[in-house]
Design a protein around this motif. Structure first.
Motif, short mmCIF file in Angstrom:
data_model
loop_
_atom_site.label_atom_id
_atom_site.label_comp_id
_atom_site.label_asym_id
_atom_site.label_seq_id
_atom_site.Cartn_x
_atom_site.Cartn_y
_atom_site.Cartn_z
N GLU A 11 3.13 4.24 -1.68
CA GLU A 11 2.56 4.96 -2.85
C GLU A 11 3.15 4.65 -4.25
O GLU A 11 2.47 4.66 -5.10
CB GLU A 11 3.01 6.50 -2.56
N ASP A 27 0.76 -1.29 0.08
CA ASP A 27 0.02 0.00 0.02
C ASP A 27 0.79 1.20 -0.10
O ASP A 27 0.33 2.29 0.24
CB ASP A 27 -1.03 -0.15 1.26
N THR A 41 -5.86 0.05 -5.31
CA THR A 41 -6.21 1.21 -6.50
C THR A 41 -5.15 2.24 -6.35
O THR A 41 -4.86 2.74 -7.70
CB THR A 41 -7.73 1.84 -6.20
N PRO A 42 -4.76 2.72 -5.36
CA PRO A 42 -3.93 4.21 -5.30
C PRO A 42 -2.57 3.67 -6.02
O PRO A 42 -2.11 4.37 -6.73
CB PRO A 42 -3.58 4.22 -3.95
N HIS A 61 -1.09 5.03 -9.51
CA HIS A 61 0.11 5.88 -9.79
C HIS A 61 1.05 5.32 -10.80
O HIS A 61 1.69 5.98 -11.27
CB HIS A 61 0.91 5.78 -8.25
#
Ligand code: O7E
Length: 242
Positions: free
Chosen positions: A20, A18, A43-44, A48
């Motif tokens: 970034e 998780d 999803t993040p 990215h």
């Protein structure tokens, strides 16, 4: 009989990647990969890095990658996400159970036995008890009827893992989030019938991620030590569940 998209469980730990960026997650995975079975992306990270991050993680660390994209739309949109995961080297994708039988059937068809479909049932946050918990058992029945690869269960509510295992039977995997930072324990997850604990912050935010991963992993291997010859036939356990 379902394919084992995640292989046979060894440590029973899914690492929630998780952080970034790819590089930040890779730095942790380089240290802890031997203590985990599966890498989960959400999803993040995919926003990215783009969906190619799925194959990149799989090829670099030689682990199945579980795309926790929480698919939650109408069928013709859901199937595009399922195909995106399959075409980018994923092993399984998370689909919300509340999308209903038609959407789930289309997702299974789109997965084409190349990736597993895992159903999200009951969110681990306190608010998850308000709307998702009351429907979770019905969703679990649907997951069993559709012969899905597995379901999610809240790793911080072991009684709910046991309920869900009794509904879906022994074969589907149960992935249990909420272990570590949200209060769940790996040993309790496995005792309740969960297949995997999903762990994020308790590993990647630890001062020593290797020690943290190792401790979580070994917590299931510690057998209680029974003290011999206690008075009145009583026994005491040392170690055991953390
Ligand atoms: O609390 P952490 O840091 O261990 O992270 C938990 C991870 O599990 C994180 O990626 C979050 O998005 C996910 N998760 C939950 O925390 N609660 C849920 O109800 C569901 C998930 C999840 O992983 O769903 C797919 C199984």
């Amino acid at each position: 009989m379902q394919k084992t998209f995640f292989g046979s469980p060894r440590t029973h730990i899914i690492f929630a990647a998780d952080l970034e960026t790819y590089d930040q997650n890779a730095r942790v995975l380089e240290q802890v990969h031997e203590h985990i079975d599966v890498i989960k992306v959400n999803t993040p990270l995919v926003f990215h890095e783009g969906p190619s991050v799925i194959r990149r993680l799989q090829e670099t660390f030689q682990k199945p990658v579980f795309a926790d994209l929480k698919v939650a739309d109408v069928p013709h949109t859901d199937v595009k996400i399922v195909r995106m995961v399959a075409d980018n080297g994923g092993a399984a994708v998370m689909v919300h159970g509340f999308v209903g039988p038609d959407a789930l059937i289309d997702c299974v068809e789109a997965a084409n036995d190349e990736i597993g479909i895992i159903m999200q049932l009951e969110l681990t946050n306190p608010g998850g008890k308000v709307f998702t918990a009351p429907i979770a058992n019905d969703l679990a029945k649907l997951a069993a009827d559709l012969n899905l690869y597995g379901t999610q269960a809240p790793g911080n509510r072991p009684d709910r893992i046991a309920d869900i295992r009794s509904i879906i039977g022994p074969d589907p995997v149960i992935v249990c989030c909420g272990v570590g930072a949200q209060g769940g324990k790996h040993q309790s997850v496995l005792d309740a019938g969960g297949t995997y604990s999903i762990v994020g912050r308790a590993i990647y935010a630890a001062d020593d991620p290797v020690a943290a991963a190792k401790n979580i992993r070994l917590s299931k291997e510690k057998q209680p030590v029974v003290m011999p010859a206690l008075a009145h036939g009583q026994s005491a356990a040392i170690g055991g569940q953390k």
